[in-house]
Structures are given as C-alpha cells and as structure tokens.
Design a protein around this motif. Sequence first.
Motif, short mmCIF file in Angstrom:
data_model
loop_
_atom_site.label_atom_id
_atom_site.label_comp_id
_atom_site.label_asym_id
_atom_site.label_seq_id
_atom_site.Cartn_x
_atom_site.Cartn_y
_atom_site.Cartn_z
N GLY A 42 129.56 24.72 -13.19
CA GLY A 42 129.04 25.66 -14.20
C GLY A 42 129.84 26.93 -14.29
N ILE A 43 130.15 27.54 -13.13
CA ILE A 43 130.89 28.80 -13.14
C ILE A 43 132.34 28.56 -13.53
CG2 ILE A 43 131.73 30.68 -11.68
CD1 ILE A 43 129.09 30.50 -10.15
N GLY A 44 132.95 27.48 -13.04
CA GLY A 44 134.35 27.18 -13.39
C GLY A 44 134.53 26.99 -14.88
N ALA A 45 133.60 26.25 -15.50
CA ALA A 45 133.70 26.04 -16.96
C ALA A 45 133.62 27.36 -17.70
CB ALA A 45 132.59 25.10 -17.42
N ASN A 46 132.75 28.24 -17.28
CA ASN A 46 132.61 29.53 -17.96
C ASN A 46 133.81 30.44 -17.73
OD1 ASN A 46 129.76 30.27 -19.30
ND2 ASN A 46 129.49 28.69 -17.74
N VAL A 47 134.39 30.40 -16.54
CA VAL A 47 135.58 31.22 -16.29
C VAL A 47 136.74 30.76 -17.16
CG1 VAL A 47 137.30 31.85 -14.56
CG2 VAL A 47 134.89 31.93 -13.98
N VAL A 48 136.93 29.43 -17.28
CA VAL A 48 138.01 28.91 -18.13
C VAL A 48 137.81 29.35 -19.58
CG1 VAL A 48 139.01 26.81 -19.10
CG2 VAL A 48 138.56 26.94 -16.66
N VAL A 49 136.59 29.18 -20.09
CA VAL A 49 136.33 29.55 -21.48
C VAL A 49 136.52 31.05 -21.67
CG1 VAL A 49 134.55 29.68 -23.25
CG2 VAL A 49 134.81 27.60 -21.91
N PHE A 50 136.03 31.85 -20.73
CA PHE A 50 136.19 33.30 -20.86
C PHE A 50 137.66 33.69 -20.74
CE2 PHE A 50 136.49 37.62 -19.28
CZ PHE A 50 135.72 38.30 -20.20
N ALA A 692 136.80 18.28 -29.70
CA ALA A 692 136.30 17.07 -29.04
C ALA A 692 136.49 17.15 -27.53
CB ALA A 692 137.01 15.84 -29.60
N VAL A 693 137.64 17.67 -27.10
CA VAL A 693 137.89 17.78 -25.65
C VAL A 693 136.96 18.80 -25.02
CG1 VAL A 693 139.58 18.49 -23.92
CG2 VAL A 693 140.28 16.99 -25.79
N ALA A 694 136.87 20.00 -25.65
CA ALA A 694 136.04 21.06 -25.08
C ALA A 694 134.57 20.64 -25.00
CB ALA A 694 136.17 22.33 -25.91
N LEU A 695 134.04 20.13 -26.10
CA LEU A 695 132.64 19.73 -26.09
C LEU A 695 132.43 18.44 -25.31
CD1 LEU A 695 131.39 20.63 -29.67
CD2 LEU A 695 131.48 21.99 -27.60
#
Length: 818
Positions: A42-50, A692-695
């Motif tokens: 959860g945190i890794g996904a948010n750090v990448v997006v941010f 498509a990749v992100a979602l």
Amino acid sequence: MAKNADAALTLDSLGRDIRYALRQLKRSPAFAATALITLALGIGANVVVFGVLNAVLLHSLEVRDPQSLYQLRHQAWASFRLITTSYPDFEDFRRRNTTFTGMAAINAYSSAALFWHNAAIEVHGDEVTGNYFDLLGVEPQAGRFFHAADEHGPNSAPWVVLSDALWRSAFQADPGIIGSTVELNKHPFTVIGVSPAQFHGTERFVWPDYWIPMLNEQQLSGSDYLHSRTSAAVTVIGRLKPGVTPEQATENLNAISAQLAMEYPQTDDGQPLRLIHPGLFGDDGEVIRGFLWSVTALALLVLAAACANLASLFAARAADRSRELALRIALGSSRRRLMRQLLTEAVIVSLIGGAVGFASASLLLAALNRWHSPYGNLPVSVDARVYLAGLAFTLASALLFGMLPARRAWQSSPLQAMKSGPADSPHLRRFAPRDLLLGAQIAICTLLVTASLVAVRGMMRELHAPLGFQPQGVMLADLDLSHSGYAAADVLEKEKAIIEAAQHIPGVTAAGAVNRTPMTGGMRGIPIFPPGTTDFTLNNSVLAPYVFTLSPGYLEAAGTRLLSGRDVSWQDTTDKPSVAIVNATFARKMWPRTPAIGERFILFGHLTEVVGIAEDGKYHDLQEPPQPVVYLPLPQSDLSETIFVVRSRLAPNQMAAALQRALSAIDPDVPITLQSWPESLRPTFFPAQAAAVALGVMGLLAAMLALTGIFGMAAYSVSKRMKELGIRVALGARRTQIMTAAIGRPIVLLAVGSALGLLAGIFLSRLLGHIVYQANPRDPLVLLGAIATMALLGAAASAIPAQRALSVNPSTLMHEDC
C-alpha cells in the motif's frame, strides 16, 4: 532536575513499549509478515504514484519565477498542439500588449542534420526569438546565450546553443567547442554556449538538442513563416508584469486579437485567447493532470484498503489478547498505557512496512528515471517531498489501523473479558466493527478491480479502433532532402528515385511518401472556400480540413482504401490543374447530395478538382470525431520534408537494413531515421496502455488485499467457533448448514461490499474518465468481470476455512476439553 527525570522516565517507558511490541511481533511471525507485506504494498504504491505526480505537476520548471510564466492558447481546446499563432501576429501581440514584461516565440518542431567531423547526426531543437533565454532567466554553463540585441534581420545571427546532453554525446563535453563552427543542414552555425544540465526549455517531457535564433529559420529549413500570417508556426510564452492577473492579461490579448481580425480579415479570425502555464504539451496538461490526480486518488484507496485489512487483523488479534489485557488492567496497568502499547506496536509495524515499501518504490522510481517514455524523458527524483510523503503515508497508516484495537482496549470491561467460554460467542454473532472494516475493504477492492477492468476495456477499444490505415508490416523512413542543399526542382526527382528504389527491394509490396503520417501531432485545419469566392476572409470559409501531401502509391502503402475515383499521379505537376483526393467526411460535408468526383473548391488560392475519395480515418488522435481531410499530390507542392512509407512482407529488422542500404546509395549524406509504423504510434496508444498498467497493478493489489481480508475473517470465525461447529455436527447438521455457520458472515460481507463497490464505480465514472477515455463502468463485460473476480476471490479465500469447518471431529473436541 524534575523535568529531566520525567523525560528520562518517559523515554524509558517508551523503550519498554517498543521492546514489548517487538516481542509480540516475534511471537506471531505469520501475523507480522502479513501486516508488513500489506503495508509495503500500500505505501509503496502511493510513494511511486506521488513520485511521478511530484515530478510532473509539483516540480517547477527550471526557469526564473515559473509562476508568472504563461503560454498563449486559443479559446478552443486543442489536444497535443503547442502552436499558438503566426509569427507576424506574435510580433503584434508583443508590441501592443500592456500586461507582459516580455514575450518570446518558439518553434518546437525544428529538426536538422548536424554535420561534425564528417559525421551526420539527426537532431531536434527549438527555434526561438532572441529574448528567449533572458525571458526565462537562465544562465549558460559554458559560453553565452544569444540575446534580442544580437538580431539584425534574417540570417543575422547564425549561432547555436547546445543542450548539455548533445554537448556530452556528440562533443564529449569538450569546452573547446565554444566558438567552433558546425553545420546544420549544410549551413554554418557557430556554437556560442551550452545550456545547464537541468534546463530543457518550457516543456517537461521534451528535451531539445539545440536552440537557434528564429531569424535563421529560412536558412535552416528553407521555408519562411516569419512573414506569413497564414502559417501558424510558433508557440508564444510571456511573463506577466508584477500585480497583473491572468484575467487582466487575457482581456488585453483578446482586445488585440479583435483588432488584428479587423486589420487582417483574410488571415485572422479574432479567436479569443486564454493563458495556461507551460510544461505539459499545451492543453494536454488538463488530461495529464486529471490522469495523475485520479490515479493518486485510487492509490490512496489501495492504502485505505490495506489499512482496513490491517485494522481487522489487529482488532482480531486484540480480541484474542483480551483476557491478557484485562488481566494487566486488573493488576494495575492504566488504560492509557495499554492504548499506548497497542499504538506503539502499530507504529512499529507501519514504520517497518513503510521502510520496505519506500525502498521498493525508490528502486521502481529509479527504473522510471532511466526509462525513455514515448513522450520523452522525465527525471523522477526522490527528493524531500517524496520522503515527507512516504513518512506521512506511514504515520497515517499506523493511526488508521491502530486506533481500532486501541479504542477497544480503552473501552473494554476487564471483568467481562476475563470470563471464558460463552462470553465470547455473542461478539461473533452480533455486528462488530471488524465487519464494517471488511465490508469497506471489499467495496474499495471491488471499485479498484472495476477500474482496472474499465482500463483494460478502454485499451482494447483503442487498439482495435479503425484507423483508416494499416500500420502493421510498414516501415517509415524519415529524411529531409533539404539537408543536402538540393534545389527545389531536384527534390522531386530524388523523391521519385527513393520511392522506386524502395519498390525494387525484394519483399516490398508498395511504397509512397507523405509529408506527415497521421497522429504525429502538429495538425491544423486549412480554410476551404467555394468556387467563385473573391473575399478570402476566414468567415467566408466553408470547411477547415487537415491537409496532407502525398505521392502516388502512398494510399496503397498505407493500407488506406480509395473508395472511388483515382489516385494522384506523377503527371499531376504544377503546370497542370490542381487536383486532390478527399476523404468521405469531406465529401459528405461539402456535397451531401451530389457525387464529389469532379467537384471543385479553393485551397491555398488554387481552384482544386476532386479526383478521388478515400476512406475516413484517424488523423490527429484516437478520440477525435470524423474529420475532413484533403490529400494533395506531391508533384504539385514544393515540400522537401517527406516520410517514405514502405509496406513489405519482411521482418522489421530486415526491412530496415534493406532500406538503409537502398537509401544510403542514393544520398549517403542525408541522415535517415527508420522506424516501424506501429513503433511510431507508441505515443498515441501509450495513455491507454499506461492507464491499463497503472489500474491493473492497483486492481491486482486490491485483489490480494481482498483475498487476505476475506481469508482472515473466515479463518478467525472458524477458529473461534470450533466448539459450536462440533456440536452442530454431533447434532446432525448438514454440510450446507455447517458452511453457512462457518463462513456465512464473510460471504455476506463479500456480496454487500461488492455491490457497494460496483455502485461506487458507476458513480465515480467521472473520476475514471480522467484516466480512461470513454470510461464505462456500466459495460456488461466490466460488471460481469468484476462480479466473477470477486466471486473467485471469495471462493479462494474461504476454501481453506470452509474445509477446516467441514472436517470438525466432535469426539476429538470432547477429548480436548477433557
């Protein structure tokens, strides 16, 4: 002294809490591993997006005071078009405005052959006005920049400023290159400076190789747009005066635009203007911002689902430890102390999981930094903002999933908690906060799974959209014969020779040339007038189609069907009547009731006859409605910039090698860029693929969270009700009744949460629309796919607990009680 003693006691107490929490986690390795992996995801996904959001939207351009810098745009929204106006109009705006400290013009579509030490390199750069660097407030890292005072008429400043990347790659970062003469398109230019490494103009994704004064554009390209009001070739940027608002500047510009329409009615339509900040491909910035903020919102939902998952796990764990906690209260521990210990455990889990997630995200961001996207380079650095965001995600997660067990410990009754046996059963039967958490988690996961399916469907729609041409099996050869200094009369013969050479390559089935392939940007409508028009003001135009210039054989090579009439021919020369092929949309809009073949219209001041009708297609982007198009014969134009389109049965690498040999034999000094047509369309399909990749990744994370959440709830329910299930079996309960008693609650929560998630997906279609074009959560295939996915996840997650419930042996349980 007393304060120091209190601080020491507080630190000592905190140290004991941390050691106790670590011991508790060590005693439950499976629980600790599940919690850490969940948080890391959860945190890794948010750090990448941010990190991407920070690099694209939050990080300022490397110019002075970027907030006061604006780009002029027409009022009408235009996808992927950086062009603002014509150069003469730009000069009028710059001279007449009262709201800008300065304005500069940019032609971002410049390309050239750089000749240095008997080697030719294809380079791309910007032609800019002399005040460009001064307006942006940039200082060179070597040499100097050119200035407005250096310009004294056309071709008066044959200077070039190199980018840091080109300086290092082509000249090995040699400081002695300053003052040397290089050739651009066989014309001498003196290198006067090198830009800073971090500077790459006013577009975030585009990295120019060079900058030259715009007054030299005729020398560089052989064309002349500096004196033409019909050639909209430049992007205009400006810096507002202190105290002037964008609204005041827009009003001032629109007044000037209206004046120009009155003074030049044949070329200026007085279209209203607006201002935007530069950096994101003009109006496409709206799409990019919407995409990134929407993906950020969905990433936060992933983190929320992870926190709900962990809150359920921590609440179940706190319930298992209720007797221990009650005993500690009875022995004198304060509720505040117990609450602090539970929160300390949550913070430690969150910090470790956040560290793992942040480390993984940093590696992924470093990979993104090295990756060359279809839109160009984008440095994604892990700066202070990203560190702070990672810490904020970590601490917020700890509070979100740690507060529920801490609150339960605060409100629990020691006497009730110390009772054994039936005292726990009612809690399993009545509604509990854990149920609400699991239902919310499943709803979020269903929404994310729906979003991923919507993105996949959107990508499939775009990949299978009718293009009006067939890119598979086609190689594109991009070369500009003006680089070799050919006279206009010789260019056409060279183009014919190149096409004939390509046609004679074994395996080639068709070859032709076009000035620009569809969906490569820079498209603009050209006004069309009916026959007999004498007043060529824009208000008298009847259509504004895209205009392509093509050779005989291009339509066949491109796979574009000719519906009626004939193709252009090499005999359609300038001394013959002007002819054109139009597409079906053009014919339908111009002559809805009569056949278009033989009809005439006025284009570029020439009466032009329609000799053929081609099928419709996509020309600017995949989302555009049907657009009118005119195809003009190459022999009736003076274009030297052409792209050769070659269709063959050969593999792309074989075709590229054969084309390189054939074209180099005709003119070895002209740089050739070879690319398969599908590869050149990567920027067109990239947004759908990225969505498509992100979602898809978020949907996968959501599926994993739903799996663990349902499994945890089902397993916990079965473990706490083993005695009850044994009694049911002993009394003759059927298998379906045992299954209902064991996993009925998680399955009900799965159904309710999934239904809420599907409804949320429908109501959030606008949010999904920022990510996926024509997002349709109501698509039957999307709904069925989401339902099937959640049903499979529920079946998989509850299979093991259900099997354990069905294998209950009453006699074994009775022996254990004895």
